[in-house]
Scaffold this motif. Structure first.
Motif, PDB file in Angstrom:
ATOM      1  N   MET A  96      -3.108   2.933 -11.310  1.00  0.00           N
ATOM      2  CA  MET A  96      -1.754   3.421 -11.561  1.00  0.00           C
ATOM      3  C   MET A  96      -1.409   4.608 -10.666  1.00  0.00           C
ATOM      4  N   ILE A  97      -2.340   5.536 -10.559  1.00  0.00           N
ATOM      5  CA  ILE A  97      -2.099   6.704  -9.712  1.00  0.00           C
ATOM      6  C   ILE A  97      -2.005   6.275  -8.251  1.00  0.00           C
ATOM      7  N   GLY A  98      -2.804   5.287  -7.875  1.00  0.00           N
ATOM      8  CA  GLY A  98      -2.707   4.735  -6.524  1.00  0.00           C
ATOM      9  C   GLY A  98      -1.325   4.184  -6.245  1.00  0.00           C
ATOM     10  N   GLY A  99      -0.704   3.580  -7.265  1.00  0.00           N
ATOM     11  CA  GLY A  99       0.667   3.089  -7.106  1.00  0.00           C
ATOM     12  C   GLY A  99       1.641   4.223  -6.837  1.00  0.00           C
ATOM     13  N   LEU A 100       1.436   5.359  -7.519  1.00  0.00           N
ATOM     14  CA  LEU A 100       2.293   6.524  -7.280  1.00  0.00           C
ATOM     15  C   LEU A 100       2.087   7.088  -5.871  1.00  0.00           C
ATOM     16  N   ILE A 101       0.841   7.013  -5.387  1.00  0.00           N
ATOM     17  CA  ILE A 101       0.551   7.504  -4.035  1.00  0.00           C
ATOM     18  C   ILE A 101       1.141   6.574  -2.987  1.00  0.00           C
ATOM     19  N   ASP A 102       0.922   5.260  -3.156  1.00  0.00           N
ATOM     20  CA  ASP A 102       1.391   4.274  -2.178  1.00  0.00           C
ATOM     21  C   ASP A 102       2.912   4.257  -2.054  1.00  0.00           C
ATOM     22  N   THR A 103       3.603   4.493  -3.166  1.00  0.00           N
ATOM     23  CA  THR A 103       5.063   4.483  -3.126  1.00  0.00           C
ATOM     24  C   THR A 103       5.645   5.825  -2.709  1.00  0.00           C
TER      25      THR A 103
ATOM     26  N   GLY B 180       4.162  -4.759  -6.743  1.00  0.00           N
ATOM     27  CA  GLY B 180       3.877  -4.437  -5.348  1.00  0.00           C
ATOM     28  C   GLY B 180       3.868  -2.959  -5.044  1.00  0.00           C
ATOM     29  N   ALA B 181       3.790  -2.105  -6.099  1.00  0.00           N
ATOM     30  CA  ALA B 181       3.695  -0.660  -5.865  1.00  0.00           C
ATOM     31  C   ALA B 181       2.391  -0.331  -5.160  1.00  0.00           C
ATOM     32  N   THR B 182       1.377  -1.132  -5.417  1.00  0.00           N
ATOM     33  CA  THR B 182       0.100  -1.046  -4.718  1.00  0.00           C
ATOM     34  C   THR B 182      -0.408  -2.469  -4.539  1.00  0.00           C
ATOM     35  N   ASN B 183      -1.502  -2.629  -3.802  1.00  0.00           N
ATOM     36  CA  ASN B 183      -2.033  -3.972  -3.583  1.00  0.00           C
ATOM     37  C   ASN B 183      -3.551  -3.959  -3.738  1.00  0.00           C
ATOM     38  N   ASP B 184      -4.150  -5.134  -3.534  1.00  0.00           N
ATOM     39  CA  ASP B 184      -5.584  -5.245  -3.762  1.00  0.00           C
ATOM     40  C   ASP B 184      -6.397  -4.370  -2.821  1.00  0.00           C
ATOM     41  N   VAL B 185      -5.943  -4.221  -1.590  1.00  0.00           N
ATOM     42  CA  VAL B 185      -6.679  -3.397  -0.625  1.00  0.00           C
ATOM     43  C   VAL B 185      -6.693  -1.940  -1.082  1.00  0.00           C
ATOM     44  N   SER B 186      -5.516  -1.420  -1.439  1.00  0.00           N
ATOM     45  CA  SER B 186      -5.431  -0.033  -1.896  1.00  0.00           C
ATOM     46  C   SER B 186      -6.181   0.165  -3.212  1.00  0.00           C
ATOM     47  N   ALA B 187      -6.009  -0.783  -4.126  1.00  0.00           N
ATOM     48  CA  ALA B 187      -6.572  -0.633  -5.465  1.00  0.00           C
ATOM     49  C   ALA B 187      -8.095  -0.720  -5.486  1.00  0.00           C
ATOM     50  N   PHE B 188      -8.652  -1.606  -4.658  1.00  0.00           N
ATOM     51  CA  PHE B 188     -10.080  -1.887  -4.763  1.00  0.00           C
ATOM     52  C   PHE B 188     -10.927  -1.350  -3.615  1.00  0.00           C
ATOM     53  N   TYR B 189     -10.288  -0.975  -2.498  1.00  0.00           N
ATOM     54  CA  TYR B 189     -11.086  -0.607  -1.333  1.00  0.00           C
ATOM     55  C   TYR B 189     -10.821   0.797  -0.797  1.00  0.00           C
ATOM     56  N   LEU B 190      -9.700   1.413  -1.162  1.00  0.00           N
ATOM     57  CA  LEU B 190      -9.372   2.735  -0.630  1.00  0.00           C
ATOM     58  C   LEU B 190      -9.626   3.799  -1.700  1.00  0.00           C
ATOM     59  N   GLN B 191     -10.607   4.660  -1.447  1.00  0.00           N
ATOM     60  CA  GLN B 191     -11.020   5.649  -2.441  1.00  0.00           C
ATOM     61  C   GLN B 191      -9.933   6.653  -2.756  1.00  0.00           C
TER      62      GLN B 191
ATOM     63  N   MET C 257      11.948   8.634  -1.063  1.00  0.00           N
ATOM     64  CA  MET C 257      11.598   7.982  -2.323  1.00  0.00           C
ATOM     65  C   MET C 257      12.763   7.125  -2.810  1.00  0.00           C
ATOM     66  N   SER C 258      13.508   6.530  -1.866  1.00  0.00           N
ATOM     67  CA  SER C 258      14.669   5.727  -2.216  1.00  0.00           C
ATOM     68  C   SER C 258      14.309   4.293  -2.558  1.00  0.00           C
ATOM     69  N   ASP C 259      13.130   3.848  -2.159  1.00  0.00           N
ATOM     70  CA  ASP C 259      12.677   2.493  -2.430  1.00  0.00           C
ATOM     71  C   ASP C 259      12.583   2.271  -3.944  1.00  0.00           C
ATOM     72  N   TRP C 260      13.046   1.091  -4.394  1.00  0.00           N
ATOM     73  CA  TRP C 260      13.018   0.818  -5.831  1.00  0.00           C
ATOM     74  C   TRP C 260      11.592   0.803  -6.379  1.00  0.00           C
ATOM     75  N   HIS C 261      10.616   0.508  -5.497  1.00  0.00           N
ATOM     76  CA  HIS C 261       9.224   0.514  -5.937  1.00  0.00           C
ATOM     77  C   HIS C 261       8.821   1.885  -6.488  1.00  0.00           C
ATOM     78  N   SER C 262       9.348   2.939  -5.856  1.00  0.00           N
ATOM     79  CA  SER C 262       8.999   4.286  -6.290  1.00  0.00           C
ATOM     80  C   SER C 262       9.473   4.551  -7.713  1.00  0.00           C
ATOM     81  N   TRP C 263      10.726   4.197  -7.976  1.00  0.00           N
ATOM     82  CA  TRP C 263      11.277   4.431  -9.310  1.00  0.00           C
ATOM     83  C   TRP C 263      10.615   3.527 -10.348  1.00  0.00           C
ATOM     84  N   ALA C 264      10.313   2.300  -9.950  1.00  0.00           N
ATOM     85  CA  ALA C 264       9.624   1.389 -10.860  1.00  0.00           C
ATOM     86  C   ALA C 264       8.236   1.921 -11.205  1.00  0.00           C
ATOM     87  N   ALA C 265       7.550   2.477 -10.191  1.00  0.00           N
ATOM     88  CA  ALA C 265       6.216   3.039 -10.417  1.00  0.00           C
ATOM     89  C   ALA C 265       6.283   4.224 -11.379  1.00  0.00           C
TER      90      ALA C 265
END
Length: 433
Positions: free
Chosen positions: A293-300, A42-53, A1-9
Protein backbone atom coordinates in the motif's frame (compact mmCIF):
# COMPACT_ATOMS: atom_id res chain seq x y z
CA UNK A 1 -0.29 14.68 -8.29
CA UNK A 2 -3.02 15.34 -10.86
CA UNK A 3 -3.20 11.72 -12.04
CA UNK A 4 -6.37 9.98 -10.85
CA UNK A 5 -4.20 7.11 -9.62
CA UNK A 6 -2.81 9.40 -6.93
CA UNK A 7 -6.21 10.32 -5.55
CA UNK A 8 -7.42 6.74 -5.79
CA UNK A 9 -4.35 5.58 -3.86
CA UNK A 10 -5.06 8.17 -1.15
CA UNK A 11 -8.68 7.00 -0.89
CA UNK A 12 -7.65 3.33 -0.64
CA UNK A 13 -4.99 4.03 1.97
CA UNK A 14 -7.33 6.23 4.02
CA UNK A 15 -10.15 3.69 3.86
CA UNK A 16 -7.84 0.84 4.85
CA UNK A 17 -6.39 2.84 7.71
CA UNK A 18 -9.92 3.68 8.89
CA UNK A 19 -10.84 -0.01 8.89
CA UNK A 20 -7.72 -0.84 10.88
CA UNK A 21 -8.50 1.86 13.44
CA UNK A 22 -12.17 0.90 13.74
CA UNK A 23 -11.26 -2.80 14.07
CA UNK A 24 -14.48 -3.70 12.24
CA UNK A 25 -12.28 -5.70 9.86
CA UNK A 26 -9.23 -7.65 11.02
CA UNK A 27 -6.11 -5.61 10.31
CA UNK A 28 -4.56 -8.39 8.19
CA UNK A 29 -7.66 -8.59 5.97
CA UNK A 30 -7.76 -4.80 5.70
CA UNK A 31 -4.06 -4.52 4.76
CA UNK A 32 -4.19 -7.32 2.18
CA UNK A 33 -7.43 -5.93 0.75
CA UNK A 34 -5.87 -2.47 0.43
CA UNK A 35 -2.78 -3.95 -1.22
CA UNK A 36 -4.95 -5.85 -3.69
CA UNK A 37 -6.83 -2.67 -4.62
CA UNK A 38 -3.56 -0.76 -5.11
CA UNK A 39 -2.45 -3.44 -7.57
CA UNK A 40 -5.88 -3.60 -9.21
CA UNK A 41 -6.04 0.13 -10.05
CA UNK A 42 -2.42 0.20 -11.23
CA UNK A 43 -1.17 2.48 -8.44
CA UNK A 44 1.70 0.01 -8.21
CA UNK A 45 2.64 -3.16 -10.07
CA UNK A 46 4.23 -6.54 -9.48
CA UNK A 47 7.76 -5.27 -10.12
CA UNK A 48 7.45 -2.46 -7.57
CA UNK A 49 5.52 -4.55 -5.06
CA UNK A 50 7.68 -7.66 -5.09
CA UNK A 51 11.13 -6.64 -6.31
CA UNK A 52 11.86 -3.03 -5.32
CA UNK A 53 12.81 -2.67 -1.65
CA UNK A 54 12.28 1.09 -1.48
CA UNK A 55 8.69 0.96 -2.75
CA UNK A 56 7.36 -2.55 -2.21
CA UNK A 57 7.64 -5.43 0.22
CA UNK A 58 10.84 -5.08 2.22
CA UNK A 59 11.84 -8.74 2.21
CA UNK A 60 14.75 -7.99 4.55
CA UNK A 61 12.22 -7.04 7.22
CA UNK A 62 9.97 -10.03 6.47
CA UNK A 63 12.77 -12.60 6.59
CA UNK A 64 14.44 -10.97 9.59
CA UNK A 65 11.17 -11.37 11.48
CA UNK A 66 10.67 -14.93 10.28
CA UNK A 67 14.20 -16.00 11.22
CA UNK A 68 14.03 -14.48 14.69
CA UNK A 69 10.54 -15.90 15.30
CA UNK A 70 11.92 -19.35 14.53
CA UNK A 71 14.86 -18.91 16.93
CA UNK A 72 12.54 -17.61 19.68
CA UNK A 73 10.20 -20.55 19.00
CA UNK A 74 13.02 -23.00 19.74
CA UNK A 75 14.12 -21.11 22.86
CA UNK A 76 10.54 -21.22 24.19
CA UNK A 77 10.79 -25.01 24.36
CA UNK A 78 13.76 -24.85 26.72
CA UNK A 79 12.04 -23.08 29.61
CA UNK A 80 14.38 -20.09 29.27
CA UNK A 81 11.58 -17.54 29.31
CA UNK A 82 10.05 -19.03 32.45
CA UNK A 83 13.51 -18.81 34.06
CA UNK A 84 13.88 -15.15 33.10
CA UNK A 85 10.35 -14.35 34.25
CA UNK A 86 10.90 -15.79 37.72
CA UNK A 87 14.37 -14.22 37.97
CA UNK A 88 13.18 -10.73 37.01
CA UNK A 89 10.21 -10.80 39.36
CA UNK A 90 12.38 -11.93 42.27
CA UNK A 91 14.93 -9.19 41.54
CA UNK A 92 12.11 -6.62 41.60
CA UNK A 93 10.70 -8.09 44.83
CA UNK A 94 7.47 -8.81 42.90
CA UNK A 95 6.57 -5.11 42.95
CA UNK A 96 4.65 -4.40 39.68
CA UNK A 97 6.14 -0.97 38.99
CA UNK A 98 9.68 -2.16 39.67
CA UNK A 99 9.07 -5.05 37.27
CA UNK A 100 7.85 -2.67 34.56
CA UNK A 101 10.78 -0.30 35.09
CA UNK A 102 13.23 -3.20 34.87
CA UNK A 103 11.63 -4.50 31.66
CA UNK A 104 11.65 -1.00 30.13
CA UNK A 105 15.37 -0.53 30.80
CA UNK A 106 16.25 -4.03 29.58
CA UNK A 107 14.19 -3.57 26.42
CA UNK A 108 15.70 -0.18 25.64
CA UNK A 109 19.27 -1.38 26.19
CA UNK A 110 18.74 -4.48 24.07
CA UNK A 111 17.10 -2.42 21.31
CA UNK A 112 20.24 -0.33 21.03
CA UNK A 113 22.34 -3.43 20.32
CA UNK A 114 19.80 -5.46 18.38
CA UNK A 115 17.08 -4.09 16.16
CA UNK A 116 13.93 -3.23 18.13
CA UNK A 117 11.83 -5.96 16.51
CA UNK A 118 14.26 -8.70 17.55
CA UNK A 119 14.26 -7.30 21.07
CA UNK A 120 10.50 -7.40 21.53
CA UNK A 121 10.40 -10.93 20.13
CA UNK A 122 12.72 -11.96 22.96
CA UNK A 123 11.20 -9.87 25.76
CA UNK A 124 7.46 -10.31 25.14
CA UNK A 125 7.31 -14.03 26.06
CA UNK A 126 9.00 -13.22 29.37
CA UNK A 127 6.54 -10.41 30.01
CA UNK A 128 3.49 -12.56 29.36
CA UNK A 129 4.76 -15.09 31.89
CA UNK A 130 5.55 -12.39 34.46
CA UNK A 131 2.04 -10.96 34.17
CA UNK A 132 0.52 -14.42 34.46
CA UNK A 133 2.53 -15.14 37.62
CA UNK A 134 1.56 -11.83 39.24
CA UNK A 135 -2.06 -11.85 37.96
CA UNK A 136 -1.49 -8.50 36.23
CA UNK A 137 -2.96 -7.24 32.94
CA UNK A 138 -0.34 -7.73 30.25
CA UNK A 139 -1.34 -4.84 27.95
CA UNK A 140 0.30 -2.02 29.99
CA UNK A 141 3.56 -3.95 30.25
CA UNK A 142 3.62 -4.85 26.54
CA UNK A 143 2.79 -1.28 25.50
CA UNK A 144 5.54 0.09 27.77
CA UNK A 145 8.06 -2.31 26.22
CA UNK A 146 7.14 -1.36 22.66
CA UNK A 147 7.54 2.31 23.51
CA UNK A 148 10.91 1.54 25.13
CA UNK A 149 12.09 -0.46 22.12
CA UNK A 150 11.46 2.46 19.77
CA UNK A 151 13.09 4.97 22.11
CA UNK A 152 16.10 2.70 22.67
CA UNK A 153 16.33 1.96 18.95
CA UNK A 154 17.32 5.53 18.03
CA UNK A 155 20.53 5.26 20.07
CA UNK A 156 22.64 3.33 17.57
CA UNK A 157 23.06 2.65 13.88
CA UNK A 158 21.71 -0.92 14.21
CA UNK A 159 18.90 -0.13 16.65
CA UNK A 160 16.29 0.84 14.06
CA UNK A 161 16.23 0.01 10.31
CA UNK A 162 15.75 3.68 9.24
CA UNK A 163 19.06 4.50 10.95
CA UNK A 164 20.85 2.16 8.54
CA UNK A 165 19.30 4.00 5.59
CA UNK A 166 20.34 7.36 7.05
CA UNK A 167 23.88 6.19 7.83
CA UNK A 168 24.34 4.88 4.30
CA UNK A 169 23.11 8.09 2.66
CA UNK A 170 24.90 10.50 5.03
CA UNK A 171 28.13 8.55 5.56
CA UNK A 172 27.59 8.27 9.33
CA UNK A 173 29.24 5.63 11.53
CA UNK A 174 28.12 3.55 14.50
CA UNK A 175 30.09 5.87 16.78
CA UNK A 176 28.41 8.95 15.28
CA UNK A 177 25.00 7.64 16.33
CA UNK A 178 26.33 6.66 19.73
CA UNK A 179 27.77 10.13 20.34
CA UNK A 180 24.81 12.17 19.11
CA UNK A 181 21.69 10.10 19.83
CA UNK A 182 22.56 7.74 22.73
CA UNK A 183 22.49 10.57 25.34
CA UNK A 184 19.04 11.64 24.13
CA UNK A 185 17.80 8.05 24.16
CA UNK A 186 19.01 7.55 27.75
CA UNK A 187 17.26 10.74 28.88
CA UNK A 188 14.00 9.76 27.18
CA UNK A 189 14.03 6.31 28.80
CA UNK A 190 14.11 7.96 32.23
CA UNK A 191 11.18 10.14 31.14
CA UNK A 192 9.33 7.09 29.78
CA UNK A 193 9.63 5.28 33.12
CA UNK A 194 8.15 8.32 34.86
CA UNK A 195 5.32 8.56 32.31
CA UNK A 196 4.51 4.88 32.70
CA UNK A 197 4.34 5.31 36.48
CA UNK A 198 1.59 7.87 35.86
CA UNK A 199 -0.19 6.36 32.82
CA UNK A 200 -0.47 2.83 34.22
CA UNK A 201 -0.79 3.69 37.93
CA UNK A 202 -3.96 1.60 38.34
CA UNK A 203 -2.08 -1.48 37.09
CA UNK A 204 0.44 -1.61 39.93
CA UNK A 205 -1.56 -3.66 42.39
CA UNK A 206 0.65 -5.67 44.73
CA UNK A 207 -0.63 -9.18 45.46
CA UNK A 208 1.22 -10.30 48.59
CA UNK A 209 0.12 -13.92 48.30
CA UNK A 210 1.33 -14.32 44.72
CA UNK A 211 4.49 -12.39 45.48
CA UNK A 212 5.31 -14.75 48.34
CA UNK A 213 4.70 -17.78 46.11
CA UNK A 214 7.04 -16.44 43.41
CA UNK A 215 9.79 -15.51 45.86
CA UNK A 216 9.93 -19.14 46.99
CA UNK A 217 10.30 -20.51 43.44
CA UNK A 218 13.66 -21.77 42.18
CA UNK A 219 14.16 -20.42 38.66
CA UNK A 220 16.60 -23.16 37.67
CA UNK A 221 13.83 -25.72 37.91
CA UNK A 222 12.09 -24.01 34.98
CA UNK A 223 14.76 -25.17 32.52
CA UNK A 224 13.30 -28.21 30.73
CA UNK A 225 16.00 -28.91 28.13
CA UNK A 226 19.48 -27.71 29.15
CA UNK A 227 21.20 -29.04 26.01
CA UNK A 228 18.76 -27.28 23.68
CA UNK A 229 19.13 -24.11 25.77
CA UNK A 230 22.90 -24.14 25.32
CA UNK A 231 22.52 -24.72 21.58
CA UNK A 232 19.95 -21.93 21.31
CA UNK A 233 21.99 -19.42 23.29
CA UNK A 234 25.13 -20.13 21.24
CA UNK A 235 23.21 -19.58 18.01
CA UNK A 236 21.56 -16.44 19.42
CA UNK A 237 24.98 -15.09 20.42
CA UNK A 238 26.27 -15.75 16.90
CA UNK A 239 23.24 -13.97 15.42
CA UNK A 240 23.75 -10.95 17.67
CA UNK A 241 27.43 -10.87 16.72
CA UNK A 242 26.38 -10.98 13.08
CA UNK A 243 24.10 -7.97 13.61
CA UNK A 244 26.81 -5.95 15.35
CA UNK A 245 29.48 -6.89 12.78
CA UNK A 246 27.30 -5.89 9.83
CA UNK A 247 29.74 -3.12 8.75
CA UNK A 248 32.51 -5.73 8.55
CA UNK A 249 30.70 -8.85 7.33
CA UNK A 250 28.23 -7.02 5.05
CA UNK A 251 25.54 -9.63 5.75
CA UNK A 252 22.05 -8.15 5.96
CA UNK A 253 20.29 -8.81 9.31
CA UNK A 254 17.72 -10.93 7.48
CA UNK A 255 20.45 -13.22 6.15
CA UNK A 256 22.03 -13.50 9.61
CA UNK A 257 18.65 -14.38 11.17
CA UNK A 258 17.85 -17.03 8.56
CA UNK A 259 21.33 -18.55 8.86
CA UNK A 260 20.90 -18.69 12.63
CA UNK A 261 17.45 -20.27 12.38
CA UNK A 262 18.70 -22.85 9.87
CA UNK A 263 21.73 -23.68 12.00
CA UNK A 264 19.63 -24.08 15.15
CA UNK A 265 17.19 -26.43 13.43
CA UNK A 266 20.09 -28.42 11.97
CA UNK A 267 21.97 -28.98 15.25
CA UNK A 268 18.93 -29.52 17.48
CA UNK A 269 16.35 -32.29 17.61
CA UNK A 270 13.39 -29.93 17.22
CA UNK A 271 11.07 -30.76 14.32
CA UNK A 272 11.02 -28.20 11.51
CA UNK A 273 7.23 -28.17 11.50
CA UNK A 274 7.15 -27.28 15.19
CA UNK A 275 9.48 -24.34 14.60
CA UNK A 276 7.50 -23.04 11.62
CA UNK A 277 4.32 -23.25 13.70
CA UNK A 278 5.81 -20.60 16.02
CA UNK A 279 6.07 -18.04 13.19
CA UNK A 280 3.49 -15.25 13.37
CA UNK A 281 2.32 -15.65 9.76
CA UNK A 282 -0.59 -13.16 10.08
CA UNK A 283 1.87 -10.48 11.23
CA UNK A 284 4.12 -11.11 8.23
CA UNK A 285 1.11 -10.95 5.90
CA UNK A 286 0.06 -7.65 7.48
CA UNK A 287 3.51 -6.19 6.85
CA UNK A 288 3.44 -7.36 3.24
CA UNK A 289 0.09 -5.68 2.64
CA UNK A 290 1.19 -2.48 4.36
CA UNK A 291 4.40 -2.32 2.32
CA UNK A 292 2.48 -2.72 -0.95
CA UNK A 293 0.00 0.00 0.00
CA UNK A 294 2.76 2.43 0.90
CA UNK A 295 4.51 1.48 -2.33
CA UNK A 296 1.37 2.58 -4.16
CA UNK A 297 1.59 5.98 -2.46
CA UNK A 298 5.25 6.24 -3.48
CA UNK A 299 4.71 5.12 -7.09
CA UNK A 300 1.86 7.58 -7.61
CA UNK A 301 3.96 10.42 -6.19
CA UNK A 302 1.85 11.04 -3.07
CA UNK A 303 4.65 10.61 -0.54
CA UNK A 304 7.06 12.49 -2.79
CA UNK A 305 4.61 15.40 -2.98
CA UNK A 306 4.23 15.43 0.79
CA UNK A 307 8.01 15.38 1.19
CA UNK A 308 8.48 18.26 -1.25
CA UNK A 309 5.80 20.30 0.50
CA UNK A 310 7.60 19.70 3.78
CA UNK A 311 10.90 20.72 2.23
CA UNK A 312 9.40 23.91 0.76
CA UNK A 313 7.89 24.82 4.11
CA UNK A 314 11.32 24.71 5.74
CA UNK A 315 12.45 27.88 4.07
CA UNK A 316 16.06 28.99 4.35
CA UNK A 317 16.69 28.75 8.09
CA UNK A 318 18.49 25.60 9.19
CA UNK A 319 17.11 25.75 12.72
CA UNK A 320 13.53 25.98 11.44
CA UNK A 321 14.28 23.23 8.95
CA UNK A 322 15.56 20.93 11.71
CA UNK A 323 12.52 21.54 13.93
CA UNK A 324 10.06 21.07 11.08
CA UNK A 325 11.84 17.97 9.82
CA UNK A 326 11.81 16.45 13.31
CA UNK A 327 8.15 17.26 14.00
CA UNK A 328 6.95 16.45 10.49
CA UNK A 329 8.78 13.12 10.46
CA UNK A 330 7.22 12.20 13.80
CA UNK A 331 3.72 13.00 12.54
CA UNK A 332 4.10 11.09 9.27
CA UNK A 333 5.89 8.11 10.84
CA UNK A 334 2.87 7.58 13.08
CA UNK A 335 0.80 6.85 9.98
CA UNK A 336 3.30 5.58 7.40
CA UNK A 337 5.85 2.93 8.41
CA UNK A 338 9.12 4.75 9.08
CA UNK A 339 11.21 2.54 6.77
CA UNK A 340 9.68 3.67 3.44
CA UNK A 341 9.21 7.17 4.84
CA UNK A 342 12.93 7.54 5.60
CA UNK A 343 13.83 5.96 2.25
CA UNK A 344 11.73 8.66 0.57
CA UNK A 345 12.92 11.55 2.73
CA UNK A 346 16.63 10.65 2.65
CA UNK A 347 17.30 12.22 -0.79
CA UNK A 348 15.24 15.28 0.18
CA UNK A 349 17.28 15.66 3.38
CA UNK A 350 20.52 15.17 1.47
CA UNK A 351 19.61 18.04 -0.85
CA UNK A 352 18.69 20.24 2.11
CA UNK A 353 22.07 19.52 3.73
CA UNK A 354 23.79 20.62 0.51
CA UNK A 355 21.67 23.77 0.37
CA UNK A 356 22.81 24.66 3.89
CA UNK A 357 26.45 24.13 2.97
CA UNK A 358 26.91 20.86 4.81
CA UNK A 359 24.73 21.63 7.83
CA UNK A 360 25.64 21.97 11.51
CA UNK A 361 27.10 18.65 12.60
CA UNK A 362 24.57 16.61 10.56
CA UNK A 363 21.70 18.18 12.50
CA UNK A 364 19.15 17.56 9.72
CA UNK A 365 20.05 13.89 9.58
CA UNK A 366 19.71 13.60 13.36
CA UNK A 367 16.35 15.35 13.18
CA UNK A 368 15.14 12.87 10.58
CA UNK A 369 16.35 9.89 12.63
CA UNK A 370 14.81 11.16 15.87
CA UNK A 371 11.48 12.11 14.31
CA UNK A 372 11.09 8.85 12.38
CA UNK A 373 12.18 6.69 15.32
CA UNK A 374 10.08 8.32 18.03
CA UNK A 375 7.11 9.03 15.76
CA UNK A 376 6.63 5.29 15.37
CA UNK A 377 5.31 5.23 18.95
CA UNK A 378 2.30 7.38 18.06
CA UNK A 379 0.01 4.64 16.74
CA UNK A 380 -0.32 0.87 16.87
CA UNK A 381 1.00 0.51 13.31
CA UNK A 382 3.60 3.29 13.35
CA UNK A 383 6.59 0.95 13.72
CA UNK A 384 7.39 -2.68 13.03
CA UNK A 385 7.82 -3.52 16.72
CA UNK A 386 4.30 -2.26 17.48
CA UNK A 387 2.72 -4.57 14.91
CA UNK A 388 4.75 -7.58 16.05
CA UNK A 389 3.78 -7.17 19.70
CA UNK A 390 0.09 -6.72 18.88
CA UNK A 391 0.26 -9.89 16.81
CA UNK A 392 1.85 -11.90 19.63
CA UNK A 393 -0.64 -10.52 22.15
CA UNK A 394 -3.55 -11.53 19.95
CA UNK A 395 -2.13 -15.02 19.45
CA UNK A 396 -1.87 -15.43 23.22
CA UNK A 397 -5.50 -14.32 23.62
CA UNK A 398 -4.56 -11.04 25.24
CA UNK A 399 -5.42 -8.66 22.40
CA UNK A 400 -4.47 -4.99 22.47
CA UNK A 401 -6.76 -2.73 20.44
CA UNK A 402 -5.58 0.03 18.14
CA UNK A 403 -6.88 2.77 20.42
CA UNK A 404 -5.72 1.07 23.60
CA UNK A 405 -2.17 1.37 22.31
CA UNK A 406 -2.53 4.71 20.56
CA UNK A 407 -3.95 6.68 23.49
CA UNK A 408 -0.73 6.01 25.40
CA UNK A 409 1.54 6.18 22.35
CA UNK A 410 0.36 9.68 21.45
CA UNK A 411 1.15 10.97 24.94
CA UNK A 412 4.64 9.47 24.94
CA UNK A 413 5.33 10.69 21.41
CA UNK A 414 4.23 14.25 22.20
CA UNK A 415 6.43 14.42 25.31
CA UNK A 416 9.50 12.77 23.76
CA UNK A 417 9.32 14.84 20.57
CA UNK A 418 9.02 18.06 22.58
CA UNK A 419 12.06 17.12 24.65
CA UNK A 420 13.94 16.08 21.51
CA UNK A 421 13.29 19.46 19.92
CA UNK A 422 14.78 21.06 23.01
CA UNK A 423 17.78 18.74 22.81
CA UNK A 424 18.40 19.54 19.13
CA UNK A 425 17.96 23.27 19.68
CA UNK A 426 20.31 23.38 22.68
CA UNK A 427 23.01 21.05 21.36
CA UNK A 428 23.26 22.17 17.76
CA UNK A 429 22.15 25.80 17.78
CA UNK A 430 22.59 27.24 21.29
CA UNK A 431 25.79 25.62 22.55
CA UNK A 432 27.38 24.62 19.24
CA UNK A 433 30.79 26.09 18.54
Amino acid sequence: MSDWHSWAAIVIFTATYTLIISEKVHRVAAALGGAALMLAIGATNDVSAFYLQDRGIDWNVIFLLMGMMMIVGVLKKTGMFEYLAIWSVKKAKARPFRVMAMLIVITAAASALLDNVTTVLLVVPVTLLVCERLALPSAPFLIAEVLASNVGGIATLVGDPPNIIIASRAGLTFNDFLLHLAPLSALLIVVLVALCRFMFRRTFVYDEKRATEIMTLEEREAIRNPRLLVQGLIVLALVIAGFVLHPVLHYEPSVVALLGAGLLIAVSTVETGEVLAEVEWPTLAFFAGLFIMIGGLIDTGVIGEVSKTLADAMGGAEQSAAMLLLGGSAALSGVVDNIPYVATMAPVTEQLVKDFGGGSDHVLWWSLAIGAGLGGNATAIGASANVVVLGIAERNRRPITFWQFTKYGLVVTAVTIALSMGYVWLRYFTFSS
